[in-house]
Design an enzyme around this catalytic site. Structure first.
Site, PDB file in Angstrom:
ATOM      1  N   ASP A 179       0.874  -1.172   0.000  1.00  0.00           N
ATOM      2  CA  ASP A 179       0.000   0.000   0.000  1.00  0.00           C
ATOM      3  C   ASP A 179       0.909   1.218   0.000  1.00  0.00           C
ATOM      4  OD1 ASP A 179      -2.284   1.580   0.163  1.00  0.00           O
ATOM      5  OD2 ASP A 179      -2.234   1.622   2.351  1.00  0.00           O
ATOM      6  N   GLU A 266      -1.634  -1.164  -5.842  1.00  0.00           N
ATOM      7  CA  GLU A 266      -2.833  -0.529  -6.370  1.00  0.00           C
ATOM      8  C   GLU A 266      -2.454   0.266  -7.605  1.00  0.00           C
ATOM      9  OE1 GLU A 266      -6.187   0.936  -3.380  1.00  0.00           O
ATOM     10  OE2 GLU A 266      -4.163   1.300  -2.664  1.00  0.00           O
ATOM     11  N   ASP A 348      -3.602   1.536   7.382  1.00  0.00           N
ATOM     12  CA  ASP A 348      -2.697   1.121   6.312  1.00  0.00           C
ATOM     13  C   ASP A 348      -2.400  -0.377   6.331  1.00  0.00           C
ATOM     14  OD1 ASP A 348      -2.554   3.744   5.458  1.00  0.00           O
ATOM     15  OD2 ASP A 348      -0.887   4.199   6.802  1.00  0.00           O
TER      16      ASP A 348
END
Ligand SMILES: [Zn+2]
Length: 399
Positions: A179, A266, A348
């Protein structure tokens, strides 16, 4: 496999003059051809094809003999090809309109052939044997060589080599989810534990220094000697920022790639985010796009795989324990409790775990269209815009 190797060059005074003539010719021809393209478009509404401005070269060399005497001809051919590419990138929405080149910015020329390595020198046509510092031996066939000069007067060669790169890297086999964030640069979940890598904020450390020098530069008279001096000082700060950023991104991507076989990230819409003015500066500074590129090519070299998750996948809003999706998750919320299963989450850590799980699911579906998978899931929440489409059978696309 193609690898690019960048080496620093130390040309002698005469060689610097020869290089600057070549840079000048390439720049002149680029600007000439670009201008011809623009004129042609204004007159006819059509784009000038590559062969037209390439075809201008023999006549131009008669009119301007220095184009022939000062520059290796293949370099000019490359300019034409690059202009054509720049136009294609523009029309396909990947880049902005090609710009005229200025002698004050970075200079570069490409040699598609005939550059050779002689001892610890690079033999460049019409320039000669230029001293170079090689950090590793170059094995394989040399393809294109790009010679560049930075605004701080440093010379580099980027050598594209085709061949079998030695595969002696440490090879971990983990699947990790990453992330990307601003406070912590990367939050990495390997299935067992979470590691956070803090953001070094390269620009921030140099911001005051840069602002002071830019202010002084703005006060100088255009074309003056001291303006030129300050232009170089400002360029030097930019260079330092970009070097330390790249160094950080290279080291971290190398570490992650060594540990793993699959990395899930992502697919960030960095451009769209940069438009958010509050965050623009920090987002441009962190260099996520560059980081993902670095991971990608390093993974490819060891036959690993990068999985990108669609940007509409609700990685922050989903509970990694029970898959419950909450309606909202404002940026300032760092910790939260799942209303369904009551698990306490670090924002997170939870997101990186979800990213990893989603990546594994995509892999198990044979690499189905990640955007589609993400959108299907988010349907349980609320429909969000996306480019994904379902084909007639309703099955995911395989790419
Ligand atoms: Zn839950």
């Amino acid at each position: 496999m193609l690898t690019a190797i960048k080496v620093r060059l130390y040309p002698s005074h005469e060689q610097q003059v020869a290089l600057s003539k070549s840079f000048g010719c390439a720049r002149w021809y680029w600007n000439y051809a670009l201008n011809a393209c623009i004129q042609h478009y204004e007159n006819t509404g059509k784009t000038l094809p590559l062969k037209s401005y390439k075809g201008l070269l023999p006549q131009l060399k008669v009119e301007y003999p220095w184009l022939k005497s000062d520059c290796y001809s293949a370099v000019l051919q490359c300019v034409a090809i690059n202009l054509n590419k720049a136009y294609a990138n523009f029309f396909e929405g990947r880049a902005r309109f090609p710009r005229f080149k200025s002698k004050n910015h970075k200079q570069s020329i490409q040699y598609p052939q005939n550059v050779t390595i002689v001892g610890d020198c690079l033999n460049i046509p019409k320039v000669g044997e230029v001293k170079a510092v090689f950090h590793r031996s170059i094995e394989g066939k040399i393809k294109t060589v790009t010679i560049s000069k930075t605004p701080t007067d440093k010379y580099y060669a980027s050598i594209l080599v085709e061949g079998n790169s030695k595969n002696n890297q440490i090879s971990g086999d983990k699947i990790i989810g990453v992330d990307l964030g601003i406070k912590d640069f990367a939050i990495v979940h390997d299935g067992e534990q979470v590691t956070k890598y803090s953001n070094p904020k390269h620009l921030k450390r140099h911001e005051r220094n840069l602002a002071r020098k830019q202010k002084k530069l703005a006060r100088k008279v255009k074309g003056s000697k001291s303006r030129n001096k300050f232009r170089k000082l400002v360029a030097k700060v930019h260079e330092r920022v970009s070097n330390s950023r790249q160094d950080f991104l290279h080291k971290l991507s190398r570490k992650l790639v060594n540990e793993s076989q699959v990395i899930v990230v992502e697919n960030l819409n960095v451009k769209g985010m940069v438009r958010n003015r509050k965050l623009a500066k920090s987002i441009s500074d962190v260099g996520w796009g560059m980081f993902v590129n670095f991971i990608d090519y390093k993974l490819k070299a060891k036959d690993g795989q990068l999985v990108e998750i669609g940007r509409f996948f609700p990685s922050s809003k989903t509970c990694s324990c029970c898959n419950h999706i909450v309606d909202e998750m404002p940026l300032e919320v760092r910790e939260w409790d799942c209303p369904a299963c009551k698990t306490h989450h670090d924002r997170d850590e939870n997101a990186s775990k979800n990213i990893r799980t989603e990546g594994i699911q995509i892999l198990s579906m044979g690499g189905g269209n990640p955007v589609l998978v993400a959108q299907r899931r988010s349907k349980t929440n609320k429909p969000q815009g996306g480019r994904a489409s379902v084909d007639e059978a309703g099955s995911p696309h395989f790419c």
